[in-house]
Design a protein around this motif. Structure first.
Motif, PDB file in Angstrom:
ATOM      1  N   LEU A 153      27.735  12.184  63.353  1.00  0.00           N
ATOM      2  CA  LEU A 153      26.850  12.941  64.249  1.00  0.00           C
ATOM      3  C   LEU A 153      26.505  14.256  63.566  1.00  0.00           C
ATOM      4  N   GLN A 205      26.731  13.210  73.304  1.00  0.00           N
ATOM      5  CA  GLN A 205      26.249  12.956  71.954  1.00  0.00           C
ATOM      6  C   GLN A 205      24.763  12.663  71.924  1.00  0.00           C
ATOM      7  N   ASN A 206      24.201  12.358  73.075  1.00  0.00           N
ATOM      8  CA  ASN A 206      22.790  11.967  73.127  1.00  0.00           C
ATOM      9  C   ASN A 206      21.945  12.848  74.027  1.00  0.00           C
TER      10      ASN A 206
END
Length: 155
Positions: free
Chosen positions: A79, A129-130
């Motif tokens: 990431l 995370q999104n």
């Protein structure tokens, strides 16, 4: 607090991206217009999806007298460091290009940054995370070609 003699109130910083961290920054201070940021209210909307991790009280303080919070997570491998300011009212995900204060003194407020929950740093929850920044809808739209008044550039 660490003092080098020449700068006794110098703070200790943590470079977030090189440390493979992501910090959920819960803002509760005053805006320039005098209203209060609503980070704690927004945090309550998502906290059921959060996992226990390292928490820090920051040197800022909200209208209820309680300090702002940094919620520290490990950035998952693969990431990319990112910075998403205002993905919810008063909540920022900070990683790329940020330094957060470790326990130390905030000379501006006279308060200390301190660990408020010492815990093993957990991985960033998948739902964070999104996330993307929610587009803000301006309160009013200014006519093209008119001067921008002080404090209204986002309109």
């Amino acid at each position: 607090m660490i003092s080098n003699g020449a700068n006794p109130n110098a703070n200790v910083g943590i470079a977030v991206a090189p440390s493979n961290l992501v910090v959920l920054d819960v803002d509760v201070g005053k805006r320039k217009d005098g209203t209060w940021k609503q980070g704690r209210k927004s945090l309550a909307e998502i906290e059921h999806d959060l996992v226990p991790t390292l928490l820090a009280e920051t040197g800022g303080v909200g209208e209820d007298g309680r300090p702002a919070t940094h919620i520290v997570y490990a950035r998952p491998e693969g990431l990319a460091p990112q910075r998403i300011i205002g993905f919810k009212e008063g909540l920022d995900l900070i990683g790329d290009g940020y330094i957060v204060a470790a326990p130390s003194f905030n000379a501006e407020t006279g308060r200390y940054y301190r660990w408020s929950q010492q815990h093993i740093i957990a991985p960033l929850p998948p739902f964070l995370q999104n996330v993307v920044r929610t587009p803000r809808v301006p309160e009013q739209v200014q006519a093209l070609g008119t001067p921008i008044a002080e404090g209204s550039r986002n309109n």
